[in-house]
Design a protein around this motif. Structure first.
Motif, short mmCIF file in Angstrom:
data_model
loop_
_atom_site.label_atom_id
_atom_site.label_comp_id
_atom_site.label_asym_id
_atom_site.label_seq_id
_atom_site.Cartn_x
_atom_site.Cartn_y
_atom_site.Cartn_z
N ALA A 101 0.44 -1.14 0.13
CA ALA A 101 0.46 -0.09 0.22
C ALA A 101 0.95 1.25 -0.07
CB ALA A 101 -0.90 -0.29 0.84
N CYS A 102 1.87 1.34 0.99
CA CYS A 102 3.04 2.71 0.93
C CYS A 102 3.16 2.57 -0.48
CB CYS A 102 4.13 2.09 1.90
SG CYS A 102 5.56 3.22 1.87
N ALA A 103 4.07 1.15 -0.90
CA ALA A 103 4.43 1.45 -2.74
C ALA A 103 3.39 2.76 -3.62
CB ALA A 103 4.67 0.79 -2.46
N GLN A 104 2.33 1.72 -3.48
CA GLN A 104 1.36 2.01 -4.06
C GLN A 104 0.92 3.48 -3.75
OE1 GLN A 104 0.89 -0.40 -6.57
NE2 GLN A 104 -1.08 -1.15 -6.45
N SER A 105 1.10 4.50 -2.66
CA SER A 105 0.70 5.75 -2.45
C SER A 105 2.09 6.17 -3.11
CB SER A 105 0.95 6.15 -1.08
OG SER A 105 1.82 5.83 -0.53
N GLU A 106 3.52 5.84 -3.02
CA GLU A 106 4.54 6.28 -3.27
C GLU A 106 4.27 6.49 -4.58
OE1 GLU A 106 7.50 5.32 0.29
OE2 GLU A 106 7.59 3.99 -1.49
N ALA A 107 3.33 5.80 -5.46
CA ALA A 107 3.67 5.33 -7.49
C ALA A 107 3.03 6.51 -7.35
CB ALA A 107 3.42 3.84 -7.90
N LYS A 108 1.78 6.61 -7.72
CA LYS A 108 0.64 7.73 -7.25
C LYS A 108 1.46 8.72 -7.14
CE LYS A 108 -3.83 9.25 -6.04
NZ LYS A 108 -5.12 9.11 -5.44
N ALA A 109 2.05 9.36 -6.42
CA ALA A 109 2.82 10.26 -6.01
C ALA A 109 3.96 10.66 -7.18
CB ALA A 109 3.72 10.99 -4.63
N ALA A 110 4.51 10.40 -7.78
CA ALA A 110 4.67 9.80 -8.27
C ALA A 110 7.04 9.19 -8.07
CB ALA A 110 5.60 11.45 -9.78
N GLN A 111 6.61 8.97 -6.95
CA GLN A 111 7.93 9.17 -6.54
C GLN A 111 8.90 7.46 -7.28
OE1 GLN A 111 7.14 10.12 -2.17
NE2 GLN A 111 6.70 12.01 -2.67
N VAL A 131 5.95 -1.44 -13.98
CA VAL A 131 5.50 -0.33 -14.11
C VAL A 131 6.10 0.38 -13.57
CG1 VAL A 131 3.52 1.59 -14.17
CG2 VAL A 131 2.94 -0.99 -14.88
N ALA A 132 7.08 0.47 -12.36
CA ALA A 132 7.47 0.99 -12.05
C ALA A 132 9.21 1.67 -11.99
CB ALA A 132 7.62 1.00 -10.51
N THR A 133 9.54 -0.14 -12.53
CA THR A 133 10.47 0.10 -13.40
C THR A 133 10.88 0.63 -14.55
OG1 THR A 133 11.23 -2.02 -12.38
CG2 THR A 133 12.19 -1.74 -14.39
N LEU A 134 9.73 0.71 -15.34
CA LEU A 134 9.94 1.81 -16.41
C LEU A 134 9.63 2.89 -16.60
CD1 LEU A 134 7.01 -0.55 -19.02
CD2 LEU A 134 9.70 -0.72 -19.16
#
Length: 452
Positions: free
Chosen positions: A245-255, A285-288
């Motif tokens: 969930a934390c990683a998802q929130s960071e991804a949503k914030a483009a971190q 997705v994050a790696t790309l």
């Protein structure tokens, strides 16, 4: 009439020196009373077993001494002496027994509350304690005070634990040390466990990233072989879901870098967790996104051609038209290529073409020219325009081709306009680039961008 031994002994059993008073031994009576008061005061201060033993020994001593000190002529009848002794001693002993029983009952309530982890019950029971209970069972009542103090500490620890919820692991470590200290007090396993359970139950209700920090600390906490060790499995169970969930929130914030790190850590540590399959998909997705961010940073800094990088989401370098992102030395010929061969967007590029400075290529033809207003002749050798190129596949960042593109064009025009302003030497030969047409530029680059 004689002083009655039994009355003297029973009277002294009250610890008030009544036996000595019946014997008219005033000084002994006062001394006995003062000694009894001193021993009771010492018992209330020290609250130790040896004080109770000392008081018991003194009680036996005055009873025995009262018995032995009697037998002399007296002023009261035996019946009267015994009634006085019993009238004082029996209420004193009954009062002592009452408070002893009451103290035992309070201790029993506290023990039951302690076994249930009920600090409120411990405090409520302790509030029933009276002064007589403290005299009757000083050591036992003192243990109740210790329990109440422990509960007060636990209440403060519980309050401080709520302050750890924003992810303060240092504060969490401090509170666990305090919980360990309370556990050292006999019988407080359940009270500590209740505080711990309430805290552990509140973790999942917090920010997922904060929960990760706290749950990870709990998971990695060194075991102490007590009830606190149950925090480890609870923390371990909370980490996968909160990490995702934390990683998802960071991804949503483009971190994307932070999110990518969390996904990798989750996959490595919990390969069989229910959220791991989702983490693997999200990691792609994050790696790309991280690769794309790196490439854009390199392009913005003008460093891509020196440090080519991969973007796994780019189109493959394949048959047909491959769109190119042109970097490096600028020249007017690139802009003449078909728009469908070029792109400014890294995600649309199959290749990156890094161009070098223009060079003179092979000679095509040499022609004589005269300058307007002059009578002498000089020569121009028209040469192809050469563009050094390095071609990198955007998808892999690997060098596909290191070549030189030779662009043909018109040579020896009837009129050549020289805009340099320089006066050529008589009979000299000047190297001159050809004038490529759009078709010439396209033909030169087509083998690179349009693969058969």
């Amino acid at each position: 009439m004689r002083d009655d031994r039994l009355a003297a002994a029973v009277g002294n059993a009250s610890l008030l020196g009544i036996g000595y008073l019946l014997l008219r031994r005033w000084r002994l009576a006062i001394a006995a009373q003062l000694m009894a008061v001193a021993l009771v005061a010492l018992l209330l201060v020290e609250k130790a077993l040896w004080c109770e033993i000392a008081l018991a020994v003194w009680w036996v001593a005055v009873v025995v001494h009262g018995w032995t000190a009697a037998g002399k002529p007296g002023t009261r009848s035996v019946r009267e002496q015994r009634l006085i002794a019993l009238g004082v001693t029996i209420p004193v002993l009954l009062t002592g027994v009452f408070f002893r029983v009451e103290a035992a009952g309070i201790q029993r309530e506290v023990a039951e509350a302690r076994a249930a982890g009920d600090c409120a019950g411990i405090t409520a029971a302790q509030q029933k304690v009276r002064y007589g209970d403290r005299i009757a069972d000083a050591a036992g009542i003192d243990r109740l005070d210790v329990d109440v103090d422990a509960c007060a500490q636990l209440q403060e620890i519980a309050r401080m634990l709520q302050g750890t919820l924003p992810g303060h692991t240092n504060l969490l470590a401090e509170q666990f040390e305090k919980l360990t200290a309370v556990l050292a007090k006999p019988g407080h396993d359940k009270t500590v466990e209740k505080v711990l359970d309430e805290y552990l139950g509140s973790l999942s209700k917090q920010s997922s990233c904060d929960t990760v920090k706290l749950a990870t600390w709990l998971r990695d906490r060194q075991k102490t072989q007590n009830v606190l060790d149950k925090a480890g499995p609870v923390g371990d169970g909370l980490v996968p879901g909160s990490q995702f969930a934390c990683a998802q929130s960071e991804a949503k914030a483009a971190q994307w870098r932070a999110a990518s790190y969390r996904y990798r850590e989750l996959i490595a540590r919990y390969p069989k967790a229910s959220v791991t399959s989702k983490a693997r998909a999200a990691l792609v997705v994050a790696t790309l996104q991280v690769q794309l961010l790196d490439i854009r940073n390199l392009i913005d800094a003008g460093e891509y051609c020196d440090k080519p990088a991969a973007y796994g989401g780019a189109p493959r370098y394949r048959r047909g038209v491959n769109r190119a992102l042109f970097l490096g030395e600028t020249n007017p010929h690139i802009a003449r290529l078909p728009r469908q061969w070029m792109t400014d967007v890294p995600t649309n590029a199959s290749v990156v073409i890094c161009t070098g400075a223009l060079e003179d290529g092979p000679a095509i033809r040499t022609c004589p020219y005269t300058r307007e207003g002059q009578t002498y002749t000089f020569y121009r050798t028209f040469r192809k325009v050469v563009v050094p190129v390095k071609i990198y596949a955007m998808r892999t960042g690997r060098l596909v081709k290191n070549a030189k593109v030779a662009i043909d064009g018109e040579a020896c025009p009837l009129v050549y306009t020289d805009t340099s302003g320089l006066l050529p030497l008589v009979g000299s030969t000047i190297s001159t680039p050809v004038e490529p047409s759009d078709a010439n530029v396209r033909a030169a680059f087509q083998p690179l961008l349009v693969r058969p």
